[in-house]
Design a protein around this motif. Structure first.
Motif, PDB file in Angstrom:
ATOM      1  N   LEU A   8      45.791  42.924  46.165  1.00 15.55           N
ATOM      2  CA  LEU A   8      45.142  42.043  45.191  1.00 15.55           C
ATOM      3  C   LEU A   8      46.150  41.493  44.187  1.00 15.55           C
ATOM      4  O   LEU A   8      46.038  40.338  43.757  1.00 15.55           O
ATOM      5  N   LEU A   9      47.140  42.283  43.820  1.00 14.95           N
ATOM      6  CA  LEU A   9      48.178  41.798  42.919  1.00 14.95           C
ATOM      7  C   LEU A   9      48.998  40.695  43.577  1.00 14.95           C
ATOM      8  O   LEU A   9      49.294  39.663  42.960  1.00 14.95           O
ATOM      9  N   ARG A  10      49.356  40.892  44.840  1.00 13.61           N
ATOM     10  CA  ARG A  10      50.109  39.843  45.553  1.00 13.61           C
ATOM     11  C   ARG A  10      49.255  38.593  45.726  1.00 13.61           C
ATOM     12  O   ARG A  10      49.767  37.471  45.673  1.00 13.61           O
ATOM     13  N   GLY A  11      47.973  38.789  45.939  1.00 14.11           N
ATOM     14  CA  GLY A  11      47.078  37.638  46.022  1.00 14.11           C
ATOM     15  C   GLY A  11      47.027  36.882  44.703  1.00 14.11           C
ATOM     16  O   GLY A  11      47.037  35.647  44.691  1.00 14.11           O
ATOM     17  N   LEU A  12      46.989  37.615  43.602  1.00 10.05           N
ATOM     18  CA  LEU A  12      47.007  36.982  42.276  1.00 10.05           C
ATOM     19  C   LEU A  12      48.270  36.164  42.091  1.00 10.05           C
ATOM     20  O   LEU A  12      48.227  35.015  41.616  1.00 10.05           O
ATOM     21  N   GLU A  13      49.400  36.719  42.472  1.00 16.31           N
ATOM     22  CA  GLU A  13      50.674  36.006  42.353  1.00 16.31           C
ATOM     23  C   GLU A  13      50.658  34.736  43.185  1.00 16.31           C
ATOM     24  O   GLU A  13      51.128  33.676  42.743  1.00 16.31           O
ATOM     25  N   ALA A  14      50.109  34.821  44.397  1.00 14.91           N
ATOM     26  CA  ALA A  14      50.081  33.656  45.286  1.00 14.91           C
ATOM     27  C   ALA A  14      49.176  32.558  44.743  1.00 14.91           C
ATOM     28  O   ALA A  14      49.563  31.379  44.697  1.00 14.91           O
ATOM     29  N   PHE A  15      47.980  32.912  44.312  1.00 14.84           N
ATOM     30  CA  PHE A  15      47.055  31.903  43.787  1.00 14.84           C
ATOM     31  C   PHE A  15      47.589  31.301  42.484  1.00 14.84           C
ATOM     32  O   PHE A  15      47.406  30.106  42.226  1.00 14.84           O
ATOM     33  N   ALA A  16      48.239  32.114  41.665  1.00 20.63           N
ATOM     34  CA  ALA A  16      48.795  31.604  40.409  1.00 20.63           C
ATOM     35  C   ALA A  16      49.911  30.612  40.672  1.00 20.63           C
ATOM     36  O   ALA A  16      50.023  29.586  39.988  1.00 20.63           O
ATOM     37  N   GLU A  17      50.738  30.887  41.660  1.00 21.92           N
ATOM     38  CA  GLU A  17      51.881  30.020  41.944  1.00 21.92           C
ATOM     39  C   GLU A  17      51.479  28.772  42.720  1.00 21.92           C
ATOM     40  O   GLU A  17      51.936  27.661  42.413  1.00 21.92           O
ATOM     41  N   LEU A  18      50.615  28.930  43.716  1.00 23.68           N
ATOM     42  CA  LEU A  18      50.316  27.842  44.641  1.00 23.68           C
ATOM     43  C   LEU A  18      49.042  27.077  44.306  1.00 23.68           C
ATOM     44  O   LEU A  18      48.894  25.922  44.709  1.00 23.68           O
ATOM     45  N   GLY A  19      48.133  27.712  43.575  1.00 24.07           N
ATOM     46  CA  GLY A  19      46.806  27.136  43.417  1.00 24.07           C
ATOM     47  C   GLY A  19      45.965  27.466  44.637  1.00 24.07           C
ATOM     48  O   GLY A  19      46.485  27.752  45.716  1.00 24.07           O
ATOM     49  N   TYR A  20      44.653  27.410  44.466  1.00 22.72           N
ATOM     50  CA  TYR A  20      43.761  27.818  45.549  1.00 22.72           C
ATOM     51  C   TYR A  20      43.942  26.955  46.802  1.00 22.72           C
ATOM     52  O   TYR A  20      44.065  27.460  47.911  1.00 22.72           O
ATOM     53  N   ASP A  21      43.949  25.646  46.625  1.00 21.39           N
ATOM     54  CA  ASP A  21      43.969  24.750  47.783  1.00 21.39           C
ATOM     55  C   ASP A  21      45.250  24.861  48.590  1.00 21.39           C
ATOM     56  O   ASP A  21      45.238  24.667  49.810  1.00 21.39           O
ATOM     57  N   GLY A  91      48.043  40.829  29.060  1.00 26.04           N
ATOM     58  CA  GLY A  91      48.102  41.797  30.149  1.00 26.04           C
ATOM     59  C   GLY A  91      47.908  41.183  31.518  1.00 26.04           C
ATOM     60  O   GLY A  91      48.242  41.807  32.530  1.00 26.04           O
ATOM     61  N   THR A  92      47.371  39.958  31.571  1.00 26.62           N
ATOM     62  CA  THR A  92      47.147  39.284  32.860  1.00 26.62           C
ATOM     63  C   THR A  92      47.642  37.844  32.774  1.00 26.62           C
ATOM     64  O   THR A  92      46.865  36.895  32.913  1.00 26.62           O
ATOM     65  N   PRO A  93      48.944  37.635  32.547  1.00 28.70           N
ATOM     66  CA  PRO A  93      49.440  36.266  32.327  1.00 28.70           C
ATOM     67  C   PRO A  93      49.237  35.346  33.518  1.00 28.70           C
ATOM     68  O   PRO A  93      49.064  34.139  33.340  1.00 28.70           O
ATOM     69  N   MET A  94      49.245  35.896  34.741  1.00 29.02           N
ATOM     70  CA  MET A  94      49.060  35.028  35.914  1.00 29.02           C
ATOM     71  C   MET A  94      47.655  34.456  35.972  1.00 29.02           C
ATOM     72  O   MET A  94      47.430  33.385  36.532  1.00 29.02           O
ATOM     73  N   MET A  95      46.687  35.159  35.367  1.00 28.51           N
ATOM     74  CA  MET A  95      45.342  34.600  35.320  1.00 28.51           C
ATOM     75  C   MET A  95      45.313  33.342  34.467  1.00 28.51           C
ATOM     76  O   MET A  95      44.501  32.444  34.709  1.00 28.51           O
ATOM     77  N   GLY A  96      46.201  33.259  33.475  1.00 23.65           N
ATOM     78  CA  GLY A  96      46.270  32.046  32.671  1.00 23.65           C
ATOM     79  C   GLY A  96      46.565  30.831  33.523  1.00 23.65           C
ATOM     80  O   GLY A  96      45.973  29.758  33.333  1.00 23.65           O
ATOM     81  N   ARG A  97      47.460  30.982  34.491  1.00 20.25           N
ATOM     82  CA  ARG A  97      47.792  29.866  35.378  1.00 20.25           C
ATOM     83  C   ARG A  97      46.621  29.526  36.280  1.00 20.25           C
ATOM     84  O   ARG A  97      46.365  28.347  36.572  1.00 20.25           O
TER      85      ARG A  97
END
Length: 203
Positions: A8-21, A91-97
């Protein structure tokens, strides 16, 4: 770290960097180090995996937000809620993206974020804000104005490259993060209270 947490952490990193689409099933599988069918087999779909990632990142943070405390002054209670929100953002900066990516599109994902996380957070603030308005300590403020008064300062907690250019130390301690959250919350809440001395805000 347990396997599920790591996924789930790696998934968060991927969605934060790439966007969902742009986070294709194949690219997600590559970043997770799993087979191409793993996400569908484990979660049912990419959309369900995205929801699991968000829940993992935000669920604990939302549970930690302070609940109503009738012994506190309403302004202090509002300050505590906003401060806790900024701590959670740090605590969850990638969620900001992810939020930035999702706020500009009218999607089921935005509905999910709003219903599960944004609305409950705002509802923690509403009772004390209503009392502050009723007592004349705060001017009536439309909810969408209130939201964008509280949320953008989160950038001070999560936009690290920009913050460093503005003078933030390269390494920040938990104490420094706490001080930043306190300072931001103070600025926001003091600004909201100051609206009582000006004209009412209308949208």
């Amino acid at each position: 770290m347990p396997e599920e947490d790591n996924i789930l952490l790696r998934g968060l990193e991927a969605f934060a960097e790439l966007g969902y689409d742009h986070a294709s099933a194949r690219e997600l599988a590559r970043r997770l180090g799993v087979s191409h069918n793993f996400i569908n087999d484990r979660y049912g779909s990419k959309a369900a995996f995205w929801r699991a990632v968000v829940d993992h990142a935000l669920g604990v943070q939302l549970a930690r937000l302070p609940q109503a405390d009738p012994s506190l002054d309403d302004a202090e209670q509002l300050r505590q809620i906003v401060t806790a929100f900024y701590h959670a953002a740090a605590g969850t900066p990638m969620m900001g993206r992810i939020f930035v990516n999702e706020f500009s599109s009218d999607t089921e994902r935005l509905d999910y974020l709003y219903e599960r996380y944004i609305a409950p957070t705002l509802q923690l603030m509403v009772p004390c804000i209503d009392r502050l308005v009723a007592s004349g300590r705060m001017a009536p403020i439309p909810m969408h104005v209130l939201f964008f008064a509280v949320i953008p300062p989160v950038s001070g907690m999560v936009e690290v490259p920009l913050a460093r250019r503005l003078g933030r130390p390269e390494v920040t301690s938990p104490q420094q993060q706490a001080a930043t959250a306190e300072a931001l919350a103070g600025l926001v809440v003091n600004g909201l209270l100051a609206t009582a001395s000006g004209s009412h805000l209308r949208a």
